[in-house]
Design a protein around this motif. Sequence first.
Motif, PDB file in Angstrom:
ATOM      1  N   ASP A 493      57.946  -6.309  -1.095  1.00  0.00           N
ATOM      2  CA  ASP A 493      58.921  -6.160  -0.019  1.00  0.00           C
ATOM      3  C   ASP A 493      60.317  -6.284  -0.631  1.00  0.00           C
ATOM      4  O   ASP A 493      60.661  -7.320  -1.200  1.00  0.00           O
ATOM      5  CB  ASP A 493      58.694  -7.241   1.040  1.00  0.00           C
ATOM      6  N   ILE A 494      61.124  -5.230  -0.498  1.00  0.00           N
ATOM      7  CA  ILE A 494      62.427  -5.152  -1.164  1.00  0.00           C
ATOM      8  C   ILE A 494      63.540  -5.099  -0.116  1.00  0.00           C
ATOM      9  O   ILE A 494      63.483  -4.302   0.818  1.00  0.00           O
ATOM     10  CB  ILE A 494      62.532  -3.896  -2.068  1.00  0.00           C
ATOM     11  N   TRP A 495      64.563  -5.931  -0.307  1.00  0.00           N
ATOM     12  CA  TRP A 495      65.783  -5.874   0.499  1.00  0.00           C
ATOM     13  C   TRP A 495      66.974  -5.734  -0.433  1.00  0.00           C
ATOM     14  O   TRP A 495      67.222  -6.613  -1.261  1.00  0.00           O
ATOM     15  CB  TRP A 495      65.973  -7.131   1.333  1.00  0.00           C
ATOM     16  N   GLN A 496      67.699  -4.606  -0.351  1.00  0.00           N
ATOM     17  CA  GLN A 496      69.014  -4.534  -0.988  1.00  0.00           C
ATOM     18  C   GLN A 496      70.024  -4.990   0.047  1.00  0.00           C
ATOM     19  O   GLN A 496      70.309  -4.288   1.016  1.00  0.00           O
ATOM     20  CB  GLN A 496      69.349  -3.118  -1.457  1.00  0.00           C
ATOM     21  N   LEU A 497      70.549  -6.198  -0.131  1.00  0.00           N
ATOM     22  CA  LEU A 497      71.478  -6.762   0.839  1.00  0.00           C
ATOM     23  C   LEU A 497      72.840  -6.082   0.737  1.00  0.00           C
ATOM     24  O   LEU A 497      73.224  -5.581  -0.331  1.00  0.00           O
ATOM     25  CB  LEU A 497      71.620  -8.265   0.616  1.00  0.00           C
ATOM     26  N   ASP A 498      73.548  -6.058   1.834  1.00  0.00           N
ATOM     27  CA  ASP A 498      74.883  -5.481   1.877  1.00  0.00           C
ATOM     28  C   ASP A 498      75.884  -6.571   1.534  1.00  0.00           C
ATOM     29  O   ASP A 498      76.206  -7.419   2.371  1.00  0.00           O
ATOM     30  CB  ASP A 498      75.144  -4.912   3.278  1.00  0.00           C
ATOM     31  N   VAL A 499      76.355  -6.567   0.282  1.00  0.00           N
ATOM     32  CA  VAL A 499      77.271  -7.603  -0.200  1.00  0.00           C
ATOM     33  C   VAL A 499      78.598  -7.009  -0.659  1.00  0.00           C
ATOM     34  O   VAL A 499      79.336  -7.633  -1.426  1.00  0.00           O
ATOM     35  CB  VAL A 499      76.632  -8.423  -1.347  1.00  0.00           C
ATOM     36  N   GLY A 500      78.915  -5.816  -0.184  1.00  0.00           N
ATOM     37  CA  GLY A 500      80.170  -5.202  -0.597  1.00  0.00           C
ATOM     38  C   GLY A 500      80.103  -4.752  -2.046  1.00  0.00           C
ATOM     39  O   GLY A 500      79.077  -4.247  -2.519  1.00  0.00           O
ATOM     40  N   HIS A 685      82.852  -0.789   0.822  1.00  0.00           N
ATOM     41  CA  HIS A 685      83.488   0.312   1.541  1.00  0.00           C
ATOM     42  C   HIS A 685      84.941   0.467   1.093  1.00  0.00           C
ATOM     43  O   HIS A 685      85.714  -0.478   1.104  1.00  0.00           O
ATOM     44  CB  HIS A 685      83.437   0.036   3.047  1.00  0.00           C
ATOM     45  N   GLY A 686      85.295   1.671   0.648  1.00  0.00           N
ATOM     46  CA  GLY A 686      86.665   1.930   0.213  1.00  0.00           C
ATOM     47  C   GLY A 686      87.076   1.111  -0.988  1.00  0.00           C
ATOM     48  O   GLY A 686      88.249   0.742  -1.105  1.00  0.00           O
ATOM     49  N   ASN A 687      86.147   0.828  -1.915  1.00  0.00           N
ATOM     50  CA  ASN A 687      86.465  -0.011  -3.064  1.00  0.00           C
ATOM     51  C   ASN A 687      87.484   0.664  -3.977  1.00  0.00           C
ATOM     52  O   ASN A 687      87.585   1.894  -4.042  1.00  0.00           O
ATOM     53  CB  ASN A 687      85.190  -0.364  -3.841  1.00  0.00           C
ATOM     54  N   SER A 688      88.234  -0.155  -4.683  1.00  0.00           N
ATOM     55  CA  SER A 688      89.320   0.350  -5.524  1.00  0.00           C
ATOM     56  C   SER A 688      88.832   1.014  -6.798  1.00  0.00           C
ATOM     57  O   SER A 688      89.624   1.656  -7.496  1.00  0.00           O
ATOM     58  CB  SER A 688      90.271  -0.796  -5.888  1.00  0.00           C
ATOM     59  N   ASP A 709      73.120   4.343   0.453  1.00  0.00           N
ATOM     60  CA  ASP A 709      74.385   3.712   0.085  1.00  0.00           C
ATOM     61  C   ASP A 709      74.653   2.543   1.032  1.00  0.00           C
ATOM     62  O   ASP A 709      74.737   2.720   2.244  1.00  0.00           O
ATOM     63  CB  ASP A 709      75.494   4.762   0.193  1.00  0.00           C
ATOM     64  N   SER A 710      74.813   1.343   0.493  1.00  0.00           N
ATOM     65  CA  SER A 710      75.001   0.154   1.334  1.00  0.00           C
ATOM     66  C   SER A 710      76.298   0.228   2.133  1.00  0.00           C
ATOM     67  O   SER A 710      76.364  -0.291   3.251  1.00  0.00           O
ATOM     68  CB  SER A 710      74.999  -1.113   0.464  1.00  0.00           C
ATOM     69  N   ALA A 711      77.345   0.859   1.598  1.00  0.00           N
ATOM     70  CA  ALA A 711      78.606   0.947   2.322  1.00  0.00           C
ATOM     71  C   ALA A 711      78.470   1.798   3.569  1.00  0.00           C
ATOM     72  O   ALA A 711      79.210   1.615   4.533  1.00  0.00           O
ATOM     73  CB  ALA A 711      79.695   1.518   1.417  1.00  0.00           C
ATOM     74  N   GLU A 712      77.530   2.732   3.567  1.00  0.00           N
ATOM     75  CA  GLU A 712      77.331   3.609   4.718  1.00  0.00           C
ATOM     76  C   GLU A 712      76.159   3.180   5.586  1.00  0.00           C
ATOM     77  O   GLU A 712      76.137   3.455   6.784  1.00  0.00           O
ATOM     78  CB  GLU A 712      77.112   5.046   4.247  1.00  0.00           C
ATOM     79  N   GLN A 713      75.166   2.505   4.983  1.00  0.00           N
ATOM     80  CA  GLN A 713      73.939   2.209   5.709  1.00  0.00           C
ATOM     81  C   GLN A 713      73.629   0.735   5.845  1.00  0.00           C
ATOM     82  O   GLN A 713      72.646   0.371   6.475  1.00  0.00           O
ATOM     83  CB  GLN A 713      72.764   2.927   5.016  1.00  0.00           C
ATOM     84  N   GLY A 714      74.457  -0.137   5.272  1.00  0.00           N
ATOM     85  CA  GLY A 714      74.186  -1.559   5.362  1.00  0.00           C
ATOM     86  C   GLY A 714      73.016  -1.963   4.477  1.00  0.00           C
ATOM     87  O   GLY A 714      72.670  -1.278   3.503  1.00  0.00           O
TER      88      GLY A 714
END
Length: 740
Positions: A493-500, A685-688, A709-714
């Motif tokens: 069971d895999i979770w890629q967490l949304d951490v920016g 999201h919008g990283n430099s 993509d975590s920035a678009e899909q969480g």
Amino acid sequence: MRTGMMALALGLLALRFLPALPPVGLWWLMPVAGLMLLPFKTYPAAFFLFGLSWACVQAQWALDDRLAPSLDGGTRWVEGRVTGLPENGEAVVRFELAQATSRHGKVPTRMRLAWYDGPPVKSGERWRLAVKLKRPAGLLNPQAFDYQAWLLAQGIGATGTVKDGERLAEARWAWRDGIRQRLLAVDAQGRTGALAALVLGDGAGLSREDWQVLQDTGTVHLLVISGQHIGLLAGVVYLLIAGLARYGLWPNRLPWLPWACGLAFSAALGYGLLAGFEVPVHRACLMIGLVLLWRLRFRHLGAWWPLLLALNGVLLLAPLASLQPGFWLSFAAVAVLIFTFGGRLGPWRWWQTWTRAQWLIAIGLLPLLLILGLPISVSGPLVNLLAVPWISLVVLPPALLGTVLLPLPYVGEGLLWLAGGLIDVLFKGLALAAGQIPAWVPMAIPFWVWCVGAMGAFLLLLPRGVPLRPLGWPMLLLLVFPPRAALPEGIADIWQLDVGQGLAILVRTRHHTLLYDTGPRFGDFDLGERVVLPSLRKLGVKELDVMLISHADADHAGGARAVAKGLPVKGVISGDPQALPAALQAQACETDRQWTWDGVQFRLWQWSAAGDSNQKSCVLQIEANAERLLLTGDIDAAAERSLLDSALAVPTDWLQAPHHGSRSSSSTALLNGLQPKAVLISRGHGNSFGHPHPTVVARYRKRGITIYDSAEQGAIHLQLGRFESPRSMRLERRFWRDLP
């Protein structure tokens, strides 16, 4: 009429649960249909349609005021007035800009901005600012705080970073900011931040440790102005006049009851203005006004009428208030008290009333806290027995009186010094309780389990002697000890967490757990503490068998200390162990080291000729039922070429994009050699940094590789070994979220 009011409230509340707003034409049809139903005396359906239509209109107006996608990430000169109480920190100033305008196009009227190394900003000032604007966005993780919903409820249409600016006009009507500056300047025995929170509702002066103590003990409502403080002040004024009238000290020519109600409401409004009159204060003042009106004229209608009228009043004024957890908790707490105390046949002694109120609220709010995904204070009911009267009767009077009397030399400052010392005593006691019993972060539970537990809580709120009431305890305990479905053998069971702009991937098998990277930390902003650790707890993780930190960069290893402090960790592996804190006792990554957990195979690899930290990334291959996932950290093209000569150079179903999709990674050779079907990108999201680079995205798409993509899909959830598509958090549709 009561049924119609309840239907109106349901229509207004329905907005919270809509996956998408109805078409615009339907908004106009709903009130028309409601008017057509009125002659047939179908009042509930008509009022429901009225409420839903009004809520949809208000929500769409708020959505229309958000930053246009074409302006996302761009820099614009904007003008506006600073509102609220700015947070003037050492390294960054955070504030809200209202009445914002731009000469170069339409911008949201309200923005939340950060100015790094900027000058002090005062409420009421007008500024012209160069701002890099962003559309409202937030991290999406299982049962986590929804920042995007909070921004919409606050009417904030954009966030941004100030690059430059000039003050156009000095502050006007900024009396609250002036009071705050006076409070922060007094000697309050080290508790000026807590005093500002109690008097003005400004929690910026509370430290992270203070917030944690308040959360662990369930006393956040005591230090930041809540309906309880405003209600207490109104109650004191009412009881004072009632007491004077009882003992013949009130003028006979003035009827005491209307005066008591009027002056009590005036006191509540005054305190509300001091607190900034935000949405929680709206609720409190409206509720107090209706209760006083009920006491004056309408006691025969019962205690539910003020609550129902206040609920509708708040939602009509601010339908988006239902997006905030505090809205549900405040009205639910009052409803629990009315329900449990209103139907009792005999009176309780005062100490029975006080103690039972705390436990009944704890039981009644437990299901709501669970479904909102909020931490639950186990010590809260006991702590509040002492903390509530301490703040309400001992601390608040000298704090408010001292604030009013600040113009008098020594008098106001002396009272605030006393209030600060009393707050310090409270915090020391709360810290002891929090150290013994921290807040409980419950794991996510199935909906049917929640329904059973909620029914159990309802049974326990019923009076003694009601049939089946004892069944409430086992039903309620089901929320605390829910059944857990074990993973089958051979499945990961895999979770890629949304951490920016960072990485944190959770891997679980039937009996084991591994965390690959721990999220970023930038200064005091620790995503390991704020996102990774709570997410692990909500997913039911009790301990980590392995915490694998690919390398020592802050965006991958920054949250390691917080995770290790919050959960037992049996072992730590890293590609750069020397650069990590010695307390982690990390072992070196060993190429070709492999093990098997519950039928799932794991294998490590590291480039032996690595030079910098990125190249030292420890690569992990996971294989379940012949389906493979490769976690690569931040390796670059040179390391990728060496990887293709290793045992890991086999067809791979899932690839974690090396270095967040950087231009220096995801080489053509790597993609040709591994032939991935899908790629996981973790980035902000919008990283430099411009991750993922357009050329890398083009390579993925040219080969038909599906991009997650975590920035678009969480956060992204995948069960390796089932050969199924993953589930992303943003697919859980909400009308305030952009589609992926």
